[in-house]
Every structure is written in structure tokens, then in C-alpha cells.
Design an enzyme around this catalytic site. Structure first.
Site, PDB file in Angstrom:
ATOM      1  N   ARG A 215       0.618  -1.073   0.048  1.00 41.02           N
ATOM      2  CA  ARG A 215       0.029  -0.018  -0.051  1.00 41.02           C
ATOM      3  C   ARG A 215       0.823   1.254   0.123  1.00 41.02           C
ATOM      4  O   ARG A 215       2.131   1.067  -0.017  1.00 41.02           O
ATOM      5  CB  ARG A 215      -1.031  -0.143   1.040  1.00 41.02           C
ATOM      6  CG  ARG A 215      -0.186   0.225   2.594  1.00 41.02           C
ATOM      7  CD  ARG A 215      -1.206   0.173   3.751  1.00 41.02           C
ATOM      8  NE  ARG A 215      -0.319   0.734   4.888  1.00 41.02           N
ATOM      9  CZ  ARG A 215      -0.706   0.962   6.112  1.00 41.02           C
ATOM     10  NH1 ARG A 215      -1.869   0.125   6.444  1.00 41.02           N
ATOM     11  NH2 ARG A 215      -0.165   1.559   6.938  1.00 41.02           N
ATOM     12  N   GLY A 216       0.299   2.506   0.046  1.00 37.31           N
ATOM     13  CA  GLY A 216       0.936   3.675   0.148  1.00 37.31           C
ATOM     14  C   GLY A 216       2.189   3.807  -0.974  1.00 37.31           C
ATOM     15  O   GLY A 216       1.947   3.696  -2.182  1.00 37.31           O
ATOM     16  N   LYS A 293       5.582   9.692  19.979  1.00 39.77           N
ATOM     17  CA  LYS A 293       5.171   9.976  21.362  1.00 39.77           C
ATOM     18  C   LYS A 293       6.203  11.094  21.649  1.00 39.77           C
ATOM     19  O   LYS A 293       7.402  11.247  21.386  1.00 39.77           O
ATOM     20  CB  LYS A 293       5.191   8.880  22.090  1.00 39.77           C
ATOM     21  CG  LYS A 293       3.783   8.328  22.820  1.00 39.77           C
ATOM     22  CD  LYS A 293       3.925   7.309  24.001  1.00 39.77           C
ATOM     23  CE  LYS A 293       2.756   6.614  24.325  1.00 39.77           C
ATOM     24  NZ  LYS A 293       1.521   7.367  24.056  1.00 39.77           N
ATOM     25  N   TYR A 351      11.347   8.567  15.387  1.00 39.76           N
ATOM     26  CA  TYR A 351      11.135   8.246  13.968  1.00 39.76           C
ATOM     27  C   TYR A 351      12.202   9.237  13.537  1.00 39.76           C
ATOM     28  O   TYR A 351      13.075   8.684  12.410  1.00 39.76           O
ATOM     29  CB  TYR A 351       9.913   8.804  13.510  1.00 39.76           C
ATOM     30  CG  TYR A 351       9.471   8.948  12.262  1.00 39.76           C
ATOM     31  CD1 TYR A 351       9.356   7.403  11.534  1.00 39.76           C
ATOM     32  CD2 TYR A 351       9.368  10.000  11.398  1.00 39.76           C
ATOM     33  CE1 TYR A 351       9.041   7.541  10.170  1.00 39.76           C
ATOM     34  CE2 TYR A 351       9.177   9.894   9.894  1.00 39.76           C
ATOM     35  CZ  TYR A 351       9.034   8.576   9.377  1.00 39.76           C
ATOM     36  OH  TYR A 351       8.764   8.637   7.946  1.00 39.76           O
TER      37      TYR A 351
HETATM   38  P1  NAD Z   1       2.248   2.994   4.993  1.00 39.38           P
HETATM   39  O1  NAD Z   1       2.306   2.773   6.533  1.00 39.38           O
HETATM   40  O2  NAD Z   1       1.090   3.218   4.075  1.00 39.38           O
HETATM   41  O3  NAD Z   1       3.222   1.729   4.531  1.00 39.38           O
HETATM   42  C1  NAD Z   1       4.344   1.010   4.990  1.00 39.38           C
HETATM   43  C2  NAD Z   1       4.267  -0.249   4.685  1.00 39.38           C
HETATM   44  O4  NAD Z   1       5.346  -1.068   5.310  1.00 39.38           O
HETATM   45  C3  NAD Z   1       3.270  -1.086   5.261  1.00 39.38           C
HETATM   46  O5  NAD Z   1       2.789  -1.719   3.984  1.00 39.38           O
HETATM   47  C4  NAD Z   1       3.575  -1.992   6.179  1.00 39.38           C
HETATM   48  O6  NAD Z   1       2.681  -3.378   6.304  1.00 39.38           O
HETATM   49  C5  NAD Z   1       4.899  -2.137   5.629  1.00 39.38           C
HETATM   50  N1  NAD Z   1       5.824  -2.671   6.899  1.00 39.38           N
HETATM   51  C6  NAD Z   1       5.955  -1.854   8.186  1.00 39.38           C
HETATM   52  N2  NAD Z   1       6.391  -2.712   9.045  1.00 39.38           N
HETATM   53  C7  NAD Z   1       7.079  -3.596   8.470  1.00 39.38           C
HETATM   54  C8  NAD Z   1       7.947  -4.779   8.724  1.00 39.38           C
HETATM   55  N3  NAD Z   1       8.208  -4.838   9.849  1.00 39.38           N
HETATM   56  N4  NAD Z   1       8.201  -5.625   7.789  1.00 39.38           N
HETATM   57  C9  NAD Z   1       7.717  -5.723   6.673  1.00 39.38           C
HETATM   58  N5  NAD Z   1       6.964  -4.624   6.087  1.00 39.38           N
HETATM   59  C10 NAD Z   1       6.514  -3.754   6.996  1.00 39.38           C
HETATM   60  O7  NAD Z   1       3.451   4.319   4.754  1.00 39.38           O
HETATM   61  P2  NAD Z   1       3.839   5.206   3.618  1.00 39.38           P
HETATM   62  O8  NAD Z   1       3.235   6.466   4.165  1.00 39.38           O
HETATM   63  O9  NAD Z   1       3.459   4.466   2.344  1.00 39.38           O
HETATM   64  O10 NAD Z   1       5.569   5.334   4.051  1.00 39.38           O
HETATM   65  C11 NAD Z   1       6.343   4.499   3.135  1.00 39.38           C
HETATM   66  C12 NAD Z   1       7.818   4.861   3.658  1.00 39.38           C
HETATM   67  O11 NAD Z   1       7.824   6.545   3.340  1.00 39.38           O
HETATM   68  C13 NAD Z   1       8.069   4.762   5.132  1.00 39.38           C
HETATM   69  O12 NAD Z   1       9.225   4.439   5.466  1.00 39.38           O
HETATM   70  C14 NAD Z   1       7.953   6.057   5.799  1.00 39.38           C
HETATM   71  O13 NAD Z   1       8.446   6.495   7.057  1.00 39.38           O
HETATM   72  C15 NAD Z   1       8.195   6.918   4.429  1.00 39.38           C
HETATM   73  N6  NAD Z   1       7.630   8.338   4.642  1.00 39.38           N
HETATM   74  C16 NAD Z   1       6.260   8.489   4.413  1.00 39.38           C
HETATM   75  C17 NAD Z   1       5.720  10.005   4.610  1.00 39.38           C
HETATM   76  C18 NAD Z   1       4.463  10.394   4.157  1.00 39.38           C
HETATM   77  O14 NAD Z   1       4.136  11.365   4.218  1.00 39.38           O
HETATM   78  N7  NAD Z   1       3.520   9.349   3.913  1.00 39.38           N
HETATM   79  C19 NAD Z   1       6.746  11.044   4.665  1.00 39.38           C
HETATM   80  C20 NAD Z   1       8.138  10.581   4.876  1.00 39.38           C
HETATM   81  C21 NAD Z   1       8.592   9.461   4.664  1.00 39.38           C
END
Ligand code: NAD
Length: 444
Positions: A215-216, A293, A351
Site C-alpha cells: 500500500r501507500g 510520542k 522516527y
Molecule cells: P504505510 O504505513 O502506508 O506503508 C508502510 C508499509 O510498510 C506497510 O505496507 C507496512 O505493512 C509495511 N511494513 C511496516 N513494518 C514492516 C515490517 N516490519 N516488515 C515488512 N513490512 C513492514 O506508509 P507510507 O506512508 O507508504 O510510507 C512508506 C515509507 O515512506 C516509510 O518508510 C515512511 O517512513 C516514509 N515516509 C512517508 C511519508 C508520508 O508522508 N507518507 C513522509 C516521509 C517518509
């Protein structure tokens, strides 16, 4: 998930209120669609430096139309200025002479690229002048408006031909949400890039592992790498197996369900990639979590869990894949950091530390990797996903508007930056951390 404020500003009453109250008016950003030309318009080229002779040829190879002569009444989709020849501050006026007359002749969502020489590779007055380019491009990024982007590309002498994949990314709508960035090319060590003949499928024949692909942002990375020709191996936790399989079937990919923090995860991943695919070309460490947190309320379990997933696992998996030589020559390791790792954020000490650690991972490996293997990271800002949709209205609105584009980015914007790093022609793009943040007002 959509930006309701942006839709409102396009309505009749919205337009009226934006105009009369001076509210932010986010431009609808152009994005790349498969089959589109990289640039829908003409790029005006200027400046006199190491690239003066070769720029038109490089742009031509990418199918980009360019001219070095400004014509009255003509409009331009992009500007490229070769500043690599500027050797003292007094010569910087050449920037003003080129840009000022043409800034009102730009089409919407224009692209600006300034090319310089890495300041660390020159001395004295030349170093001062080249370093000054950063202030120029970052400021122009903040004032260009109308969905425009401005970047500075420092290219080391001898790496001029290695600019191709970077120009293709930065001049096209693929970089819709990337602005005010400084990219360094050829600054780490000698590497020969692979030649790309089909720029619509640069990853044909390549295998890409994407963690967190159900996802995402991870889902979009899988889709974009598939568009570019790669066979994608998506990985996610067993609880996300159904969603993962659905996405992977849509991209004709393969999948692997495991928790990346499991002790045997690096070994299992290495074995899967070796046995089923004969190795891997692109490794994208996208899986990540936030367990926010304030530090005063933090527990050791929550604090440690974020490190385990966001930085320990990518580090251990990378080390195992390298040790077993599962990553093919000219391979790519791509980490996902965050703006929080650069600027810090309330409630995100764990984080932000983990995501700053991701940048440390890039720094630690960039000089060590051999055989054309590179490591780079993206640092997303506010990206519209399930994670950010769940934020309360106030912080979400502030997060979304506090950037030069006055809007959040889309997961595809992060994916496109990753596809640029993944490109086999990006071998000289190593050790970079590029923000996909619409030029957020926070951070360096
Ligand atoms: P999300 O939560 O939608 O997706 C994260 C995915 O990682 C999920 O499918 C989850 O199941 C998987 N995951 C989590 N822990 C896991 C594990 N232990 N083993 C295997 N898979 C695991 O998040 P997102 O928003 O799509 O973010 C993706 C990346 O981008 C992340 O590293 C996040 O920190 C980074 N990020 C996101 C944003 C934002 O605005 N959404 C901003 C900066 C950085």
C-alpha cells in the site's frame, strides 16, 4: 484520498475567496503518464561552461527539443543554465542576465535546472562562486510559482555524459514535487553507467525488491518500477498478504511475506532472490513505521521498535545481500528517509533519529560500494497517504501548505524519484539524499 482545499480553490466561490483574502492557491501539478514525451514544450539553454557544447546533444538523446536562442514572444517549458564556467562571484550576474528576461515567458509547471561544478572539487574564488549557486536556486524555487521547480546539479568534470538520466527526471513532470534540491553527480568514485537505449523501459530485464509494497508509497514504487520494465518482488508483513498479492498480480510481479525485523529475514530474502530470480538489481527499503510520542512519555519498547524497522532491518538486509553478492553489478540500493530525519518534528524523536540514521547509511556505504552499485535516499515531506489522512485537520493543513507548492505530494512523486535512482544510467548518481517535499519551508 484527495486535497479538499485544492479542489475548493478551483470552484467559483473558492477562486473568489483566494483572490480577496490572499489565501494560498495551489497549482494543479502536471504528472507524467506512460507514453508521454518527457517534456511537452521547448527548453531554452544558456550559460557558458563545460556543458555548453554538449547540452543540446544530451537533450536530443532524451527526445527533448531545445534552443539556445531566446525569441521574443516565444514561451518555454524549461530552462537549463550551464553555470559550470563561473569562477568568481562577480560572474554570477550572468544568472540574472539569463533568467530575468525569460521568467515571464514560462509555461505552467516549468522546470529549471542550473548546472555547476561540485564546490568541494575546486578552490578559492571558484569554490565560493559555485557554492553560491545553492542560494540562488533555492530562492528561485521559492519564488517561481505556478507549479515550477528549480534544481541545482553539481557535476564533476568528466561526468558530463552521466547527466542524461538526471536531466530526464528533473526536466519532466516526473519531478512534479521535487524542488530546491541539490544533486551531486560523479562525486564519489569512478563509475561507468550502463547505456540506456529505450528511455520508456530503462529497467527492462532488471529485478527490483520493494519492501512495504502492499500500500501507500511502496505500492506506487512497485507500479512505477514495473512501468519502467522491471520485474518487481514485493515484500510485506504476513498480515498484509492479501493486499500485497493483489498489487503484485497487477504488476506481474512476485511476492514475499515476512517481517523485515525477523532474525532470519536477511537470509530468507537473499535466498528467495537468488533462487527465484538469480539476483537483484534494485533494492528499495521503503517499509517504515512511526510510533510517535513526546520523549517525556516514551517507553523503551516503542522507541526501539522504530529503529528496528526503519534502520536496523535495511542495514542488515543490505549487508547480507552484499555479502552473498545477490546484488548484481550496477545495482541500486535506495533508502527511504523523511523530512523528519532532516528537520526533526514534535513527538518524533525516535522516527526522526531512525530516518537521520537512514541518511547515515547512505553516507557510510556510498564510498565503499563497488561494481557500479550505488546507494541513495529520498526524503519525502508531506505525502498524501492513509498515514497523513488520519492526521487531525489543523496539523494536516499546516503540513500540507508549508511548502513552495502549497500542497501535499502524491506517493507517485516519491516513486518517480526512486525510479530515477534505479535507472541503469544513474551510476554516477551516488550518495545523494533528495527531498520529495515540494520545497518544504522547514529544514536545510
Ligand atoms: P504505510 O504505513 O502506508 O506503508 C508502510 C508499509 O510498510 C506497510 O505496507 C507496512 O505493512 C509495511 N511494513 C511496516 N513494518 C514492516 C515490517 N516490519 N516488515 C515488512 N513490512 C513492514 O506508509 P507510507 O506512508 O507508504 O510510507 C512508506 C515509507 O515512506 C516509510 O518508510 C515512511 O517512513 C516514509 N515516509 C512517508 C511519508 C508520508 O508522508 N507518507 C513522509 C516521509 C517518509
Amino acid at each position: 484520498m484527495s486535497d479538499k482545499y485544492q479542489s475548493f480553490t478551483q470552484s467559483t466561490i473558492g477562486k473568489f475567496l483566494v483572490k480577496n483574502l490572499g489565501l494560498p492557491s495551489p497549482t494543479k501539478l502536471e504528472r507524467y503518464a506512460a507514453g508521454d514525451p518527457l517534456v511537452k514544450g521547448t527548453v531554452l539553454v544558456g550559460g557558458r561552461g563545460r556543458l555548453a557544447e554538449s547540452l543540446a546533444g544530451l537533450l536530443g538523446e532524451l527526445g527533448i527539443e531545445s534552443t539556445d536562442t531566446r525569441t521574443d514572444g516565444a514561451t518555454y517549458k524549461g530552462l537549463v543554465f550551464d553555470a559550470s564556467g563561473l569562477t568568481s562571484i562577480d560572474q554570477l550576474v550572468a544568472l540574472q542576465e539569463f533568467f530575468t528576461p525569460v521568467l515571464r515567458s514560462l509555461e505552467s509547471c516549468p522546470r529549471v535546472v542550473v548546472i555547476g561544478t561540485p564546490p568541494t572539487l575546486v578552490e578559492g574564488r571558484e569554490r565560493v562562486a559555485q557554492r553560491a549557486l545553492e542560494g540562488f536556486t533555492r530562492s528561485l524555487g521559492k519564488e517561481i510559482g505556478r507549479g515550477g521547480t528549480v534544481q541545482l546539479v553539481y557535476v564533476a568534470e568528466g561526468y558530463e555524459q552521466s547527466l542524461l538520466s538526471t536531466l530526464g527526471f528533473l526536466l519532466s513532470p516526473k519531478s512534479a514535487y521535487v524542488s530546491g534540491q541539490v544533486v551531486r553527480i560523479g562525486t564519489h568514485r569512478e563509475q561507468q553507467a550502463e547505456t540506456v537505449t529505450d528511455w520508456t523501459a530503462p529497467l527492462a530485464g532488471k529485478v527490483a525488491l520493494v519492501t512495504g509494497a502492499s500500500r501507500g508509497i511502496g505500492e506506487q514504487i512497485a507500479r512505477v518500477l514495473h512501468r519502467d520494465g522491471a520485474t518487481v518482488v514485493g515484500l510485506d508483513v504476513p498480515q498484509a498478504a492479501d493486499e500485497l498479492q493483489k498489487v503484485m498480480k497487477e504488476v506481474d510481479g512476485d511476492w514475499l511475506t515476512l517481517d523485515i525485523t525477523a532474525k532470519d529475514a536477511p537470509q530468507r530474502i537473499a535466498q528467495h532472490l537468488k533462487e527465484k530470480h538469480g539476483g537483484v538489481d534494485v533494492v528499495v527499503h521503503n517499509a517504515g513505521v512511526t510510533l510517535d510520542k513526546k520523549l517525556a512519555n516514551q517507553t523503551p519498547e516503542r522507541f526501539g521498535k522504530v529503529f528496528e524497522i526503519n534502520i536496523d532491518a535495511p542495514e542488515l538486509i543490505t549487508a547480507e545481500l552484499l555479502a552473498q553478492q545477490v546484488i548484481n553489478p550496477n545495482g541500486r540500493i535506495i533508502d527511504v528517509s523523511s523530512m523528519a530525519g532532516i528537520a526533526g518534528n514534535v513527538g518524533q524523536t525516535s522516527y526522526a533519529a531512525s530516518k537521520a540514521g537512514v541518511i547515515g547509511h547512505v553516507d557510510a556505504l556510498a564510498d565503499e560500494l563497488v561494481d557500479g552499485i550505488t546507494i541513495n535516499a529520498v526524503a519525502p515531506g508531506f505525502i498524501i497517504t492513509q498515514m497523513t489522512a488520519a492526521m487531525p485537520f489543523g496539523p494536516r493543513e499546516v503540513g500540507q501548505r508549508m511548502n513552495a507548492m502549497a500542497q501535499g505530494g502524491l506517493p507517485v512523486d516519491v516513486a518517480e524519484a526512486i525510479a530515477w535512482y534505479a535507472n541503469p544510467a544513474s551510476t554516477a548518481v551516488n550518495g545523494n539524499v533528495v527531498r520529495v517535499c515540494g520545497q518544504m519551508m522547514l529544514g536545510a
